[in-house]
Design a protein around this motif. Sequence first.
Motif, PDB file in Angstrom:
ATOM      1  N   SER A 235      34.789 -42.490 -74.275  1.00 56.89           N
ATOM      2  CA  SER A 235      33.818 -42.465 -73.195  1.00 56.89           C
ATOM      3  C   SER A 235      32.540 -41.780 -73.628  1.00 56.89           C
ATOM      4  N   ALA A 236      32.683 -40.642 -74.379  1.00 55.67           N
ATOM      5  CA  ALA A 236      31.498 -39.904 -74.828  1.00 55.67           C
ATOM      6  C   ALA A 236      30.652 -40.753 -75.744  1.00 55.67           C
ATOM      7  N   CYS A 237      31.325 -41.452 -76.673  1.00 54.58           N
ATOM      8  CA  CYS A 237      30.581 -42.280 -77.624  1.00 54.58           C
ATOM      9  C   CYS A 237      29.985 -43.501 -76.955  1.00 54.58           C
ATOM     10  N   SER A 238      30.668 -44.018 -75.884  1.00 56.51           N
ATOM     11  CA  SER A 238      30.207 -45.247 -75.250  1.00 56.51           C
ATOM     12  C   SER A 238      28.911 -45.026 -74.475  1.00 56.51           C
ATOM     13  N   THR A 239      28.556 -43.740 -74.187  1.00 59.14           N
ATOM     14  CA  THR A 239      27.328 -43.469 -73.451  1.00 59.14           C
ATOM     15  C   THR A 239      26.094 -43.550 -74.346  1.00 59.14           C
ATOM     16  N   ARG A 240      26.275 -43.648 -75.625  1.00 55.39           N
ATOM     17  CA  ARG A 240      25.130 -43.707 -76.520  1.00 55.39           C
ATOM     18  C   ARG A 240      24.490 -45.091 -76.467  1.00 55.39           C
ATOM     19  N   SER A 241      23.241 -45.149 -76.864  1.00 53.16           N
ATOM     20  CA  SER A 241      22.510 -46.417 -76.904  1.00 53.16           C
ATOM     21  C   SER A 241      23.094 -47.341 -77.977  1.00 53.16           C
ATOM     22  N   ASP A 242      23.105 -48.626 -77.675  1.00 51.70           N
ATOM     23  CA  ASP A 242      23.579 -49.614 -78.654  1.00 51.70           C
ATOM     24  C   ASP A 242      22.650 -49.690 -79.860  1.00 51.70           C
ATOM     25  N   GLU A 243      21.450 -49.133 -79.729  1.00 48.62           N
ATOM     26  CA  GLU A 243      20.451 -49.224 -80.800  1.00 48.62           C
ATOM     27  C   GLU A 243      20.817 -48.389 -82.021  1.00 48.62           C
ATOM     28  N   TRP A 244      21.821 -47.521 -81.904  1.00 47.82           N
ATOM     29  CA  TRP A 244      22.241 -46.719 -83.054  1.00 47.82           C
ATOM     30  C   TRP A 244      22.861 -47.572 -84.158  1.00 47.82           C
ATOM     31  N   GLY A 245      23.712 -48.509 -83.788  1.00 50.06           N
ATOM     32  CA  GLY A 245      24.407 -49.305 -84.791  1.00 50.06           C
ATOM     33  C   GLY A 245      25.372 -48.456 -85.600  1.00 50.06           C
ATOM     34  N   ASP A 246      25.659 -48.894 -86.826  1.00 52.96           N
ATOM     35  CA  ASP A 246      26.619 -48.187 -87.684  1.00 52.96           C
ATOM     36  C   ASP A 246      25.963 -47.478 -88.858  1.00 52.96           C
ATOM     37  N   SER A 247      24.661 -47.308 -88.816  1.00 52.52           N
ATOM     38  CA  SER A 247      23.944 -46.696 -89.934  1.00 52.52           C
ATOM     39  C   SER A 247      24.231 -45.199 -90.037  1.00 52.52           C
TER      40      SER A 247
ATOM     41  N   SER B 214       9.736 -41.347 -86.220  1.00 49.02           N
ATOM     42  CA  SER B 214       8.810 -42.451 -86.456  1.00 49.02           C
ATOM     43  C   SER B 214       8.461 -43.133 -85.138  1.00 49.02           C
ATOM     44  N   SER B 215       7.276 -43.704 -85.068  1.00 51.18           N
ATOM     45  CA  SER B 215       6.894 -44.464 -83.874  1.00 51.18           C
ATOM     46  C   SER B 215       7.773 -45.697 -83.707  1.00 51.18           C
ATOM     47  N   ASP B 216       8.449 -46.113 -84.787  1.00 52.40           N
ATOM     48  CA  ASP B 216       9.320 -47.284 -84.736  1.00 52.40           C
ATOM     49  C   ASP B 216      10.731 -46.967 -84.244  1.00 52.40           C
ATOM     50  N   THR B 217      11.082 -45.699 -84.078  1.00 49.86           N
ATOM     51  CA  THR B 217      12.425 -45.351 -83.622  1.00 49.86           C
ATOM     52  C   THR B 217      12.665 -45.907 -82.222  1.00 49.86           C
ATOM     53  N   PRO B 218      13.773 -46.607 -81.994  1.00 47.98           N
ATOM     54  CA  PRO B 218      14.053 -47.166 -80.666  1.00 47.98           C
ATOM     55  C   PRO B 218      14.077 -46.099 -79.579  1.00 47.98           C
ATOM     56  N   ASP B 219      13.600 -46.458 -78.402  1.00 43.66           N
ATOM     57  CA  ASP B 219      13.518 -45.510 -77.294  1.00 43.66           C
ATOM     58  C   ASP B 219      14.886 -44.933 -76.938  1.00 43.66           C
ATOM     59  N   GLY B 220      15.927 -45.791 -76.952  1.00 38.40           N
ATOM     60  CA  GLY B 220      17.261 -45.343 -76.577  1.00 38.40           C
ATOM     61  C   GLY B 220      17.784 -44.255 -77.487  1.00 38.40           C
ATOM     62  N   ILE B 221      17.474 -44.346 -78.778  1.00 40.26           N
ATOM     63  CA  ILE B 221      17.924 -43.325 -79.730  1.00 40.26           C
ATOM     64  C   ILE B 221      17.241 -41.997 -79.438  1.00 40.26           C
ATOM     65  N   VAL B 222      15.946 -42.032 -79.153  1.00 45.28           N
ATOM     66  CA  VAL B 222      15.226 -40.795 -78.848  1.00 45.28           C
ATOM     67  C   VAL B 222      15.771 -40.154 -77.576  1.00 45.28           C
ATOM     68  N   ARG B 223      16.069 -40.956 -76.564  1.00 47.15           N
ATOM     69  CA  ARG B 223      16.650 -40.404 -75.331  1.00 47.15           C
ATOM     70  C   ARG B 223      18.005 -39.749 -75.617  1.00 47.15           C
ATOM     71  N   ASP B 224      18.813 -40.408 -76.443  1.00 43.07           N
ATOM     72  CA  ASP B 224      20.123 -39.838 -76.795  1.00 43.07           C
ATOM     73  C   ASP B 224      19.974 -38.526 -77.549  1.00 43.07           C
ATOM     74  N   VAL B 225      19.011 -38.474 -78.468  1.00 46.74           N
ATOM     75  CA  VAL B 225      18.773 -37.251 -79.238  1.00 46.74           C
ATOM     76  C   VAL B 225      18.423 -36.101 -78.304  1.00 46.74           C
ATOM     77  N   LEU B 226      17.527 -36.353 -77.366  1.00 48.05           N
ATOM     78  CA  LEU B 226      17.107 -35.290 -76.458  1.00 48.05           C
ATOM     79  C   LEU B 226      18.234 -34.866 -75.520  1.00 48.05           C
ATOM     80  N   THR B 227      19.026 -35.813 -75.065  1.00 50.51           N
ATOM     81  CA  THR B 227      20.160 -35.467 -74.212  1.00 50.51           C
ATOM     82  C   THR B 227      21.122 -34.542 -74.957  1.00 50.51           C
ATOM     83  N   SER B 228      21.446 -34.896 -76.192  1.00 53.82           N
ATOM     84  CA  SER B 228      22.354 -34.069 -76.994  1.00 53.82           C
ATOM     85  C   SER B 228      21.726 -32.721 -77.327  1.00 53.82           C
ATOM     86  N   LEU B 229      20.424 -32.722 -77.610  1.00 54.39           N
ATOM     87  CA  LEU B 229      19.726 -31.494 -77.987  1.00 54.39           C
ATOM     88  C   LEU B 229      19.747 -30.479 -76.841  1.00 54.39           C
TER      89      LEU B 229
END
Length: 326
Positions: A28-40, A268-283
Amino acid sequence: MSRRGNRHARWRRIAAAVAVLVMAGASSACSTRSDEWGDSQYAIAGGGSNGVYYAYGAEVARELSGSLGVRVEVAETAGSVDNLLRVSSGEALLGFAQGDAAADAVAGAGAFDEALPVRAVARLYDEYLHVVVRADSDIVDLGDLAGKTVSLGAENSGVNVIAARALDAAEVDIASIADPQLDLSASISALEGSGIDGFFWVGGIPTPGIAELAKTTPVRLVPVEQTWVTAINTRYSDAYRPSDFPVGLYGLDESVPTMAVPNYLVTSSDTPDGIVRDVLTSLFDGRTDIAQRVPVASLLDRRQAIFTGPVDLHPGAIEYYRDQRD
């Protein structure tokens, strides 16, 4: 089946149920992350291993890995300029940078030949200019550094930027200083072994490596006068403010004037919005836990985090902060 067998069977069923719940919670915790992360696998550009950047970066990487189930590691770097270059090129997802270096990056000034496509995620805390010498040194002000062997910071570091500006304001000819361009770890070792007369450092307080040095080698901090801070702001990006090192820090008997500069987490300005939101939520969610190991993390504040000018906030960060006001 015996009573003992029944008891063991019951405990196995309970253990199995608990395992299912734990796995479900993790999923459940992992499923709340944005799909934009991928497997990188991602990197956080974190500075030298003895500095606050690296320690903070390691904790942010741990928090992101634990809360989102993504692969994130901190990378040792030369500092702010290096971090900004890595973030803009995509080599690092996130990086720590001094406000002055970040301002140069978006303007294509100073150490940057062209404007870099970087955006701010948050203003984290203020960093302080350290000019460190041994306690028995005859160096009492910046003017005394002329003719000495002093590390002005590693190449491509924010330390190097601010050291040059401070010396210019104090009318010290940089060419008169023998500069081995050492990172913090090497600077500490060299000062401890009397291989250099002093070194510049810019970081949060206390900086772990300097705190450890002070336990075995008495040190002093050379004062940076307010008039010099004013001169630097007039000549450059108006990113600095006068401040003081408090009594007791690094064993100091009295407070010492210096200057402070804000520190940003950038991407980067190219970082997907969803990833940045996830980073701030975790931070922000992990702030208290992170601060137990990196005290400056306790200074992170949503009301202050948005003040990153002249570096624009990333659109994903703007969305996050707006949502938090609702």
